[in-house]
Scaffold this motif. Structure first.
Motif, PDB file in Angstrom:
ATOM      1  N   ASP A 152       0.810  -1.218   0.000  1.00 49.48           N
ATOM      2  CA  ASP A 152       0.000   0.000   0.000  1.00 49.48           C
ATOM      3  C   ASP A 152       0.845   1.270   0.000  1.00 49.48           C
ATOM      4  O   ASP A 152       0.547   2.228  -0.723  1.00 49.48           O
ATOM      5  N   PHE A 153       1.906   1.297   0.807  1.00 48.22           N
ATOM      6  CA  PHE A 153       2.730   2.498   0.855  1.00 48.22           C
ATOM      7  C   PHE A 153       3.421   2.744  -0.485  1.00 48.22           C
ATOM      8  O   PHE A 153       3.387   3.864  -1.015  1.00 48.22           O
ATOM      9  N   VAL A 154       4.065   1.717  -1.041  1.00 45.91           N
ATOM     10  CA  VAL A 154       4.780   1.902  -2.309  1.00 45.91           C
ATOM     11  C   VAL A 154       3.805   2.301  -3.413  1.00 45.91           C
ATOM     12  O   VAL A 154       4.091   3.187  -4.225  1.00 45.91           O
ATOM     13  N   ASP A 155       2.654   1.657  -3.441  1.00 46.58           N
ATOM     14  CA  ASP A 155       1.618   1.988  -4.425  1.00 46.58           C
ATOM     15  C   ASP A 155       1.278   3.472  -4.342  1.00 46.58           C
ATOM     16  O   ASP A 155       1.328   4.211  -5.339  1.00 46.58           O
ATOM     17  N   ARG A 156       0.921   3.932  -3.164  1.00 49.16           N
ATOM     18  CA  ARG A 156       0.512   5.329  -2.977  1.00 49.16           C
ATOM     19  C   ARG A 156       1.655   6.300  -3.295  1.00 49.16           C
ATOM     20  O   ARG A 156       1.470   7.292  -4.012  1.00 49.16           O
ATOM     21  N   CYS A 157       2.851   5.998  -2.797  1.00 46.12           N
ATOM     22  CA  CYS A 157       3.984   6.903  -2.958  1.00 46.12           C
ATOM     23  C   CYS A 157       4.435   6.997  -4.414  1.00 46.12           C
ATOM     24  O   CYS A 157       4.633   8.096  -4.948  1.00 46.12           O
ATOM     25  N   MET A 158       4.591   5.861  -5.085  1.00 45.57           N
ATOM     26  CA  MET A 158       5.081   5.886  -6.465  1.00 45.57           C
ATOM     27  C   MET A 158       4.074   6.526  -7.409  1.00 45.57           C
ATOM     28  O   MET A 158       4.447   7.239  -8.348  1.00 45.57           O
ATOM     29  N   ASN A 159       2.793   6.306  -7.168  1.00 44.90           N
ATOM     30  CA  ASN A 159       1.796   6.962  -7.999  1.00 44.90           C
ATOM     31  C   ASN A 159       1.821   8.477  -7.794  1.00 44.90           C
ATOM     32  O   ASN A 159       1.672   9.242  -8.755  1.00 44.90           O
ATOM     33  N   GLN A 160       2.031   8.907  -6.563  1.00 49.58           N
ATOM     34  CA  GLN A 160       2.128  10.338  -6.292  1.00 49.58           C
ATOM     35  C   GLN A 160       3.370  10.940  -6.950  1.00 49.58           C
ATOM     36  O   GLN A 160       3.308  12.004  -7.587  1.00 49.58           O
ATOM     37  N   LEU A 161       4.502  10.260  -6.823  1.00 48.26           N
ATOM     38  CA  LEU A 161       5.736  10.752  -7.432  1.00 48.26           C
ATOM     39  C   LEU A 161       5.628  10.807  -8.951  1.00 48.26           C
ATOM     40  O   LEU A 161       6.089  11.760  -9.592  1.00 48.26           O
ATOM     41  N   ASP A 162       5.001   9.790  -9.538  1.00 49.20           N
ATOM     42  CA  ASP A 162       4.910   9.761 -10.988  1.00 49.20           C
ATOM     43  C   ASP A 162       3.967  10.840 -11.503  1.00 49.20           C
ATOM     44  O   ASP A 162       4.190  11.399 -12.581  1.00 49.20           O
ATOM     45  N   TRP A 163       2.914  11.164 -10.747  1.00 49.67           N
ATOM     46  CA  TRP A 163       2.036  12.257 -11.165  1.00 49.67           C
ATOM     47  C   TRP A 163       2.780  13.589 -11.109  1.00 49.67           C
ATOM     48  O   TRP A 163       2.619  14.438 -11.993  1.00 49.67           O
ATOM     49  N   LEU A 164       3.609  13.784 -10.096  1.00 54.87           N
ATOM     50  CA  LEU A 164       4.386  15.016 -10.013  1.00 54.87           C
ATOM     51  C   LEU A 164       5.406  15.099 -11.147  1.00 54.87           C
ATOM     52  O   LEU A 164       5.709  16.181 -11.653  1.00 54.87           O
ATOM     53  N   HIS A 165       5.933  13.940 -11.553  1.00 56.78           N
ATOM     54  CA  HIS A 165       6.838  13.902 -12.704  1.00 56.78           C
ATOM     55  C   HIS A 165       6.104  14.225 -13.991  1.00 56.78           C
ATOM     56  O   HIS A 165       6.647  14.877 -14.888  1.00 56.78           O
ATOM     57  N   ASP A 166       4.861  13.771 -14.089  1.00 61.78           N
ATOM     58  CA  ASP A 166       4.098  13.899 -15.341  1.00 61.78           C
ATOM     59  C   ASP A 166       2.615  13.944 -14.990  1.00 61.78           C
ATOM     60  O   ASP A 166       2.030  12.931 -14.611  1.00 61.78           O
ATOM     61  N   GLU A 167       2.008  15.114 -15.115  1.00 64.53           N
ATOM     62  CA  GLU A 167       0.639  15.310 -14.656  1.00 64.53           C
ATOM     63  C   GLU A 167      -0.402  14.655 -15.556  1.00 64.53           C
ATOM     64  O   GLU A 167      -1.605  14.757 -15.282  1.00 64.53           O
ATOM     65  N   SER A 168       0.034  13.968 -16.610  1.00 68.08           N
ATOM     66  CA  SER A 168      -0.907  13.146 -17.383  1.00 68.08           C
ATOM     67  C   SER A 168      -0.965  11.720 -16.831  1.00 68.08           C
ATOM     68  O   SER A 168      -1.734  10.896 -17.324  1.00 68.08           O
ATOM     69  N   HIS A 169      -0.170  11.438 -15.828  1.00 70.85           N
ATOM     70  CA  HIS A 169      -0.176  10.117 -15.188  1.00 70.85           C
ATOM     71  C   HIS A 169      -1.534   9.853 -14.551  1.00 70.85           C
ATOM     72  O   HIS A 169      -2.119  10.743 -13.925  1.00 70.85           O
ATOM     73  N   VAL A 170      -2.046   8.642 -14.708  1.00 72.58           N
ATOM     74  CA  VAL A 170      -3.318   8.247 -14.090  1.00 72.58           C
ATOM     75  C   VAL A 170      -3.079   7.248 -12.967  1.00 72.58           C
ATOM     76  O   VAL A 170      -3.374   7.514 -11.803  1.00 72.58           O
ATOM     77  N   GLN A 171      -2.514   6.077 -13.288  1.00 76.86           N
ATOM     78  CA  GLN A 171      -2.285   5.066 -12.252  1.00 76.86           C
ATOM     79  C   GLN A 171      -1.324   3.997 -12.730  1.00 76.86           C
ATOM     80  O   GLN A 171      -1.409   3.546 -13.871  1.00 76.86           O
ATOM     81  N   GLN A 172      -0.411   3.623 -11.830  1.00 76.41           N
ATOM     82  CA  GLN A 172       0.388   2.425 -12.011  1.00 76.41           C
ATOM     83  C   GLN A 172      -0.332   1.292 -11.289  1.00 76.41           C
ATOM     84  O   GLN A 172      -0.746   1.448 -10.144  1.00 76.41           O
ATOM     85  N   TYR A 173      -0.455   0.151 -11.964  1.00 74.75           N
ATOM     86  CA  TYR A 173      -1.277  -0.937 -11.440  1.00 74.75           C
ATOM     87  C   TYR A 173      -0.416  -2.063 -10.884  1.00 74.75           C
ATOM     88  O   TYR A 173       0.647  -2.382 -11.420  1.00 74.75           O
ATOM     89  N   ARG A 174      -0.918  -2.690  -9.829  1.00 78.54           N
ATOM     90  CA  ARG A 174      -0.275  -3.865  -9.268  1.00 78.54           C
ATOM     91  C   ARG A 174      -0.488  -5.058 -10.217  1.00 78.54           C
ATOM     92  O   ARG A 174      -1.469  -5.092 -10.971  1.00 78.54           O
ATOM     93  N   PRO A 175       0.396  -6.063 -10.165  1.00 69.17           N
ATOM     94  CA  PRO A 175       0.166  -7.270 -10.966  1.00 69.17           C
ATOM     95  C   PRO A 175      -1.212  -7.878 -10.749  1.00 69.17           C
ATOM     96  O   PRO A 175      -1.852  -8.332 -11.696  1.00 69.17           O
ATOM     97  N   SER A 176      -1.701  -7.891  -9.507  1.00 71.63           N
ATOM     98  CA  SER A 176      -3.018  -8.460  -9.231  1.00 71.63           C
ATOM     99  C   SER A 176      -4.119  -7.678  -9.940  1.00 71.63           C
ATOM    100  O   SER A 176      -5.115  -8.261 -10.408  1.00 71.63           O
ATOM    101  N   GLN A 177      -3.955  -6.351 -10.033  1.00 69.92           N
ATOM    102  CA  GLN A 177      -4.942  -5.539 -10.741  1.00 69.92           C
ATOM    103  C   GLN A 177      -4.904  -5.819 -12.238  1.00 69.92           C
ATOM    104  O   GLN A 177      -5.949  -5.876 -12.897  1.00 69.92           O
ATOM    105  N   TRP A 178      -3.701  -5.996 -12.775  1.00 69.96           N
ATOM    106  CA  TRP A 178      -3.580  -6.323 -14.193  1.00 69.96           C
ATOM    107  C   TRP A 178      -4.263  -7.650 -14.502  1.00 69.96           C
ATOM    108  O   TRP A 178      -4.921  -7.783 -15.550  1.00 69.96           O
ATOM    109  N   ARG A 179      -4.131  -8.615 -13.639  1.00 60.33           N
ATOM    110  CA  ARG A 179      -4.780  -9.911 -13.869  1.00 60.33           C
ATOM    111  C   ARG A 179      -6.294  -9.737 -14.012  1.00 60.33           C
ATOM    112  O   ARG A 179      -6.918 -10.289 -14.925  1.00 60.33           O
TER     113      ARG A 179
END
Length: 254
Positions: A152-179
């Protein structure tokens, strides 16, 4: 109201040239792995969704009859066309298209690829449905994208960092979500292969507004030791580095 797609057109128009030479997007080892997972056949027609500056489409070209690369951003496609001409590749073409509304008849392709782009799609389930629609029965889908681990922490943190890097970012998905997403779109999943790269902090801050760079630093400066360890945030070669997570996915159209 601005959408992630509007932001993508603006941001990638500004950064198009950097993606042509980006070491991460042109990484020959990852491109070779993507091509390997595609198991391409000489008679196939392939579609590369959100092709960017065309690295994946051009890597596939020697192995199939023809490749079409689509992208929202004309500036990115102009870079892709320049690369195509430089390399003298004749069986690749590019056109502007939205991943959520692909302008092709059902069953048009035997192979669909999508690399380092799905985390920008505002309606990923719809985009996957479109990829399924344009694939012939038994057609192959290969995706390579940014991801996050089942934490949960890595998910939340990396998605926040990636949005700050690129404001067109929507979501990075976990492998379980991709399945779940791929099964829901009608695909038979064959492979889920997470992988990691330990990258410099500059990968998140280069070309970013001063305000967002400050916010990135503030987030990282406020981490606990346990949180820093989860991101593998440490000094390497005189610069801060942290882990970035990715996933390779291969599936067949049911």
């Amino acid at each position: 109201m601005s959408t992630p797609e509007d932001a993508a057109r603006r941001i990638f128009s500004e950064r198009a040239a950097t993606y042509t030479t980006s070491a991460t997007h042109s990484d020959p080892q990852i491109l070779a792995r993507v091509v390997e997972l595609c198991a391409p056949q000489p008679q196939w027609l392939a579609l590369d969704v959100a092709t960017g500056t065309g690295h994946t489409a051009l890597a596939l070209a020697p192995h199939v009859r023809a490749v079409v690369g689509t992208d929202l951003t004309p500036a990115m496609l102009a870079e892709a066309e320049r690369l195509r001409r430089q390399r003298g590749i004749a069986n690749v073409s590019f056109r502007v298209a939205n991943a959520h509304q692909l302008p092709f008849a059902g069953g048009s392709f035997q192979l669909v690829t999508c690399r380092r782009a799905a985390h920008h799609f505002s309606q990923l389930a719809q985009a996957l449905g479109e990829m399924h629609r344009v694939l012939a029965p038994g057609g192959r889908l290969v995706i390579d994208d940014r991801s996050v681990p089942e934490d949960d922490f890595v998910d939340r943190c990396m998605n926040q960092l990636d949005w700050l890097h690129d404001e067109s970012h929507v979501q990075q998905y976990r492998p379980s979500q991709w399945r779940r997403l791929l099964a829901g779109a009608g695909f038979n999943l064959e492979l889920v292969q997470p992988y990691e790269q330990h990258r410099p902090l500059s990968a998140l801050t280069a070309g970013v507004s001063p305000q967002n760079v400050s916010r990135i630093h503030a987030i990282l400066d406020g981490l606990t030791e346990e949180q820093r360890a989860k991101l593998n945030l440490c000094e390497r070669d005189g610069a801060p580095h942290l882990t970035h997570w990715y996933v390779l996915l291969a599936a067949e159209s049911a």
